[in-house]
Design a protein around this motif. Structure first.
Motif, PDB file in Angstrom:
ATOM      1  N   ALA A  52     -51.809  14.952 -50.269  1.00  9.32           N
ATOM      2  CA  ALA A  52     -53.258  15.090 -50.208  1.00  9.32           C
ATOM      3  C   ALA A  52     -53.780  14.473 -48.921  1.00  9.32           C
ATOM      4  O   ALA A  52     -53.084  13.726 -48.238  1.00  9.32           O
ATOM      5  N   ALA A  53     -55.016  14.800 -48.607  1.00 10.97           N
ATOM      6  CA  ALA A  53     -55.609  14.261 -47.394  1.00 10.97           C
ATOM      7  C   ALA A  53     -55.767  12.756 -47.501  1.00 10.97           C
ATOM      8  O   ALA A  53     -56.022  12.214 -48.571  1.00 10.97           O
ATOM      9  N   ASP A  54     -55.548  12.067 -46.396  1.00 10.34           N
ATOM     10  CA  ASP A  54     -55.869  10.643 -46.319  1.00 10.34           C
ATOM     11  C   ASP A  54     -56.671  10.435 -45.041  1.00 10.34           C
ATOM     12  O   ASP A  54     -57.098  11.396 -44.400  1.00 10.34           O
ATOM     13  N   PRO A  68     -59.605  12.774 -40.144  1.00 13.50           N
ATOM     14  CA  PRO A  68     -58.154  12.877 -39.957  1.00 13.50           C
ATOM     15  C   PRO A  68     -57.765  14.066 -39.083  1.00 13.50           C
ATOM     16  O   PRO A  68     -58.565  14.979 -38.849  1.00 13.50           O
ATOM     17  N   PHE A  69     -56.534  14.036 -38.599  1.00 14.87           N
ATOM     18  CA  PHE A  69     -55.956  15.207 -37.926  1.00 14.87           C
ATOM     19  C   PHE A  69     -55.753  16.281 -38.982  1.00 14.87           C
ATOM     20  O   PHE A  69     -55.092  16.056 -39.995  1.00 14.87           O
ATOM     21  N   SER A  70     -56.322  17.481 -38.748  1.00 14.82           N
ATOM     22  CA  SER A  70     -56.362  18.513 -39.785  1.00 14.82           C
ATOM     23  C   SER A  70     -55.870  19.852 -39.251  1.00 14.82           C
ATOM     24  O   SER A  70     -56.670  20.687 -38.805  1.00 14.82           O
ATOM     25  N   PRO A  71     -54.572  20.106 -39.275  1.00 14.67           N
ATOM     26  CA  PRO A  71     -54.066  21.381 -38.752  1.00 14.67           C
ATOM     27  C   PRO A  71     -54.408  22.576 -39.634  1.00 14.67           C
ATOM     28  O   PRO A  71     -54.177  23.714 -39.239  1.00 14.67           O
ATOM     29  N   VAL A  79     -55.905   9.585 -42.085  1.00 10.23           N
ATOM     30  CA  VAL A  79     -55.347   9.945 -40.779  1.00 10.23           C
ATOM     31  C   VAL A  79     -54.761  11.353 -40.740  1.00 10.23           C
ATOM     32  O   VAL A  79     -54.594  11.915 -39.661  1.00 10.23           O
ATOM     33  N   LEU A  80     -54.458  11.941 -41.895  1.00 13.84           N
ATOM     34  CA  LEU A  80     -53.780  13.236 -41.906  1.00 13.84           C
ATOM     35  C   LEU A  80     -54.262  14.055 -43.098  1.00 13.84           C
ATOM     36  O   LEU A  80     -54.184  13.596 -44.243  1.00 13.84           O
ATOM     37  N   ASP A  81     -54.762  15.248 -42.835  1.00 16.35           N
ATOM     38  CA  ASP A  81     -55.235  16.148 -43.882  1.00 16.35           C
ATOM     39  C   ASP A  81     -54.364  17.400 -43.882  1.00 16.35           C
ATOM     40  O   ASP A  81     -54.463  18.239 -42.992  1.00 16.35           O
ATOM     41  N   LEU A  82     -53.498  17.511 -44.887  1.00 23.10           N
ATOM     42  CA  LEU A  82     -52.592  18.654 -44.997  1.00 23.10           C
ATOM     43  C   LEU A  82     -52.953  19.532 -46.202  1.00 23.10           C
ATOM     44  O   LEU A  82     -52.135  20.328 -46.631  1.00 23.10           O
ATOM     45  N   THR A  83     -54.128  19.363 -46.748  1.00 22.90           N
ATOM     46  CA  THR A  83     -54.537  20.245 -47.850  1.00 22.90           C
ATOM     47  C   THR A  83     -54.808  21.615 -47.294  1.00 22.90           C
ATOM     48  O   THR A  83     -55.485  21.787 -46.275  1.00 22.90           O
ATOM     49  N   SER A 121     -44.163  14.437 -45.172  1.00 22.02           N
ATOM     50  CA  SER A 121     -45.320  15.268 -45.497  1.00 22.02           C
ATOM     51  C   SER A 121     -45.480  16.405 -44.491  1.00 22.02           C
ATOM     52  O   SER A 121     -45.776  17.552 -44.857  1.00 22.02           O
ATOM     53  N   LEU A 122     -45.256  16.123 -43.227  1.00 24.21           N
ATOM     54  CA  LEU A 122     -45.346  17.155 -42.198  1.00 24.21           C
ATOM     55  C   LEU A 122     -44.276  18.219 -42.380  1.00 24.21           C
ATOM     56  O   LEU A 122     -44.534  19.414 -42.229  1.00 24.21           O
ATOM     57  N   GLU A 123     -43.060  17.790 -42.708  1.00 25.33           N
ATOM     58  CA  GLU A 123     -41.976  18.742 -42.932  1.00 25.33           C
ATOM     59  C   GLU A 123     -42.266  19.638 -44.126  1.00 25.33           C
ATOM     60  O   GLU A 123     -42.009  20.851 -44.100  1.00 25.33           O
TER      61      GLU A 123
END
Length: 449
Positions: free
Chosen positions: A437-439, A288-291, A441-445, A424-426
């Motif tokens: 939680a991470a999925d 996933p994209f992981s910032p 396509v997108l990991d925000l943990t 989720s991004l906001e």
């Protein structure tokens, strides 16, 4: 040389062009009529390629048509073009050029777009040559915004060449327009043209699966080469210009689509065709994209800079409908980079995907959240634009890749920009203690050390 029957026949189509102004090469007498027309129509700028040993064709992604431009196989292509089952319009006569003495008088006929006489049908797509100029090329080669602008220009030329439509025709005859909901473009070559007056062939392939969709695929190939420089996908929809909303009248769609299907050799849909989904067009990366990952110290520095700023849409960002003109998304994101002091602000953009979920117009003011992942010497950056007048309401998102070419997009990048990910991004950008939680396509943990 003008005594050649083929050359004389072609010159007769251009009564306002002085034959003496053309410097025909010695082998011009051997050219086909189409080759002569290409040379004369470009005022002697484009010389046809003579037969050479065939070069191995590069592998193309399934979503794109054959990418070798017509100039690379001019002689072999002549027979193929004759075999195309659809009839393309004849090249229009050269426009009447007004002299200073004619100033103030109205032209007697509609002006002809200069690309039209040079536009050719080749391998299920229209192609036309475009030159690069000062505004198109930066320190490290072709600018991404310039590539988008050339694609946009040729989309209009392609519609005109194929079915005689332009934006004014659609509006006046059908009360319709074209809305771009999402788009993507990648610089896929390592060596990007950097010369002034470099010649690029731009192609256009169209699909018309069902109302109101009309997706388009485009590639750019340098003159004399078979290597693709850029490739783009444009999610076009037909628009009701009276309400500025998506067209709901299927009969109008069919009136526009019928001549375009004929021009592009498309079969009428049988109802089983699906609308192309951007995440399915691009390959999966497998992560996933992981910032939150990467160099932790670097990310902590960015967090102290508060990767959030504001941006107001300016008139120069917009088109004739006073909504954001999609190539300007590159420039908007560059301005945002400088506003937050991003360490990659001097790097060229080499890929973009944008989800224009809602219209954004002049004077609209946004909070912009920036999410950064540093991977393999490039910066992969997601921008979320949220309306200040409606906090928590994302309007559009963009994903850009900065650094050295090539620039590649993946399915996970595109999916991370979906409207379902906005909240989720906001929450993550607001340092909320509760983040999704991470999925896949997108990991925000958040990781802590």
């Amino acid at each position: 040389m003008e005594k050649s029957p083929v050359i004389a026949k072609v010159l007769a189509r251009y009564p306002d062009l002085a034959p003496s102004s053309l410097n025909f090469p010695p082998d011009a007498a051997e050219w086909s009529e189409k080759e002569v027309d290409l040379f004369v129509g470009s005022a002697g700028f484009i010389k046809p390629k003579r037969p050479k040993a065939a070069k191995p064709a590069g592998q193309a992604a399934p979503a794109y048509a054959e990418v070798k431009p017509p100039a690379a196989t001019a002689a072999a292509d002549s027979a193929a073009e004759e075999a195309v089952p659809v009839k393309t319009p004849a090249a229009p006569a050269a426009p009447v050029v007004s002299t200073p003495a004619d100033a103030g008088t109205a032209p007697s006929e509609e002006a002809v777009l200069p690309e039209l006489p040079l536009t050719r049908w080749h391998k299920d797509a229209y192609w036309a040559p475009y030159a690069t100029y000062m505004e198109d090329v930066g320190e490290k080669g072709l600018r991404l915004v310039a590539a988008l602008n050339k694609c946009e220009r040729f989309r209009n030329v392609g519609l005109k060449k194929g079915a005689g439509f332009n934006l004014n025709t659609l509006k006046e005859r059908f009360g319709a327009g074209i809305l771009l909901r999402e788009f993507a473009l990648e610089m896929v070559a390592k060596d990007i043209p950097s010369g002034i007056m470099s010649m690029l062939w731009v192609s256009l392939r169209l699909e018309l699966p069902c109302s109101p969709f009309m997706p388009m695929y485009q590639v750019m190939v340098p003159e004399g080469s078979s290597e693709v420089v850029c490739k783009g996908v444009f999610g076009m929809l037909m628009l009701n210009t009276a309400t500025m909303s998506v067209l709901e009248d299927g009969s109008i769609y069919e009136k526009v689509a019928a001549p375009l299907r004929s021009a592009f050799g498309l079969k009428k849909p049988d109802g089983k065709e699906g609308v192309p989904k951007f995440p399915r067009i691009y390959p999966t990366r497998g992560s996933p994209f992981s910032p939150t990952h990467g160099d932790l110290a670097w990310h902590q520095q960015l967090e102290r800079q508060l990767l959030c700023t504001s941006y107001t849409i300016m008139p120069s960002d917009c088109d004739m409908y006073r909504v954001i003109f999609h190539p300007q998304m590159v420039s908007v994101c560059e301005k945002v980079n400088y506003a937050v002091g991003a360490p990659f602000c001097r790097e060229p953009a080499v890929a973009i995907y944008a989800n224009l979920a809602k219209p954004a117009g002049v004077d609209d003011c946004f909070d912009v959240r920036i999410f950064v992942e540093a991977v393999a010497g490039q910066f992969r950056v997601l921008y979320l634009f949220t309306a200040k007048s409606a906090p928590g309401g994302g309007v559009m998102a963009a994903f850009l890749v900065y650094g050295s070419p090539p620039g590649a997009l993946f399915s996970e990048d595109v999916s991370a920009c979906a409207a379902t990910k906005f909240k989720s991004l906001e929450a993550f950008a607001g340092a909320s203690s509760v983040c999704a939680a991470a999925d896949k396509v997108l990991d925000l943990t958040r990781c802590h050390k």
